[in-house]
Design a protein around this motif. Sequence first.
Motif, short mmCIF file in Angstrom:
data_model
loop_
_atom_site.label_atom_id
_atom_site.label_comp_id
_atom_site.label_asym_id
_atom_site.label_seq_id
_atom_site.Cartn_x
_atom_site.Cartn_y
_atom_site.Cartn_z
N ARG A 89 60.85 122.32 37.59
CA ARG A 89 62.19 122.28 38.20
C ARG A 89 62.60 123.68 38.68
N GLY A 90 62.32 124.69 37.87
CA GLY A 90 62.66 126.05 38.26
C GLY A 90 61.91 126.51 39.49
N LEU A 91 60.63 126.16 39.57
CA LEU A 91 59.84 126.55 40.74
C LEU A 91 60.25 125.77 41.98
N LYS A 92 60.69 124.52 41.77
CA LYS A 92 61.17 123.74 42.91
C LYS A 92 62.44 124.36 43.47
N LYS A 93 63.33 124.81 42.59
CA LYS A 93 64.54 125.50 43.04
C LYS A 93 64.18 126.80 43.73
N TYR A 94 63.17 127.49 43.21
CA TYR A 94 62.74 128.76 43.82
C TYR A 94 62.20 128.53 45.23
N ASP A 95 61.46 127.44 45.42
CA ASP A 95 60.87 127.16 46.73
C ASP A 95 61.92 126.97 47.82
N SER A 96 63.12 126.54 47.46
CA SER A 96 64.16 126.36 48.46
C SER A 96 65.20 127.48 48.42
N SER A 97 64.90 128.55 47.71
CA SER A 97 65.87 129.64 47.55
C SER A 97 65.83 130.61 48.74
N PHE A 98 66.87 131.42 48.82
CA PHE A 98 66.96 132.44 49.86
C PHE A 98 65.92 133.53 49.64
N ARG A 99 65.62 133.82 48.39
CA ARG A 99 64.64 134.85 48.06
C ARG A 99 63.27 134.50 48.66
N LYS A 100 62.90 133.25 48.61
CA LYS A 100 61.63 132.81 49.18
C LYS A 100 61.64 133.01 50.70
N LYS A 101 62.78 132.73 51.32
CA LYS A 101 62.88 132.88 52.77
C LYS A 101 62.86 134.34 53.20
N LEU A 102 63.28 135.24 52.32
CA LEU A 102 63.25 136.67 52.65
C LEU A 102 61.82 137.17 52.88
N LEU A 103 60.86 136.51 52.30
CA LEU A 103 59.47 136.92 52.49
C LEU A 103 59.03 136.80 53.95
#
Length: 88
Positions: free
Chosen positions: A53-67
Amino acid sequence: MIVAIRFLIPLLIILTVVYVGLSLYSRLMRRRKLIAHWEKKGMTGDRDAFIARGLKKYDSSFRKKLLLGVYVVPLGAIALLIYITNFK
């Protein structure tokens, strides 16, 4: 034009390798933080589901998009330099 293509193709390959490396590293660090949080709080239940669940939330996070800045910043800088060189 051919010179630009000969320059951009290797650059895109290098940027893709950097993006994949940073993405895998960032996901690994997020996973470690989730495990540490689980152990620190002494939680009970399904640990794998909590991490998923935590990784699924991470995948849609802004931090992931910053990459994606790995592509945007260098290519934007090159475009700006070309514009300034040719039209100023």
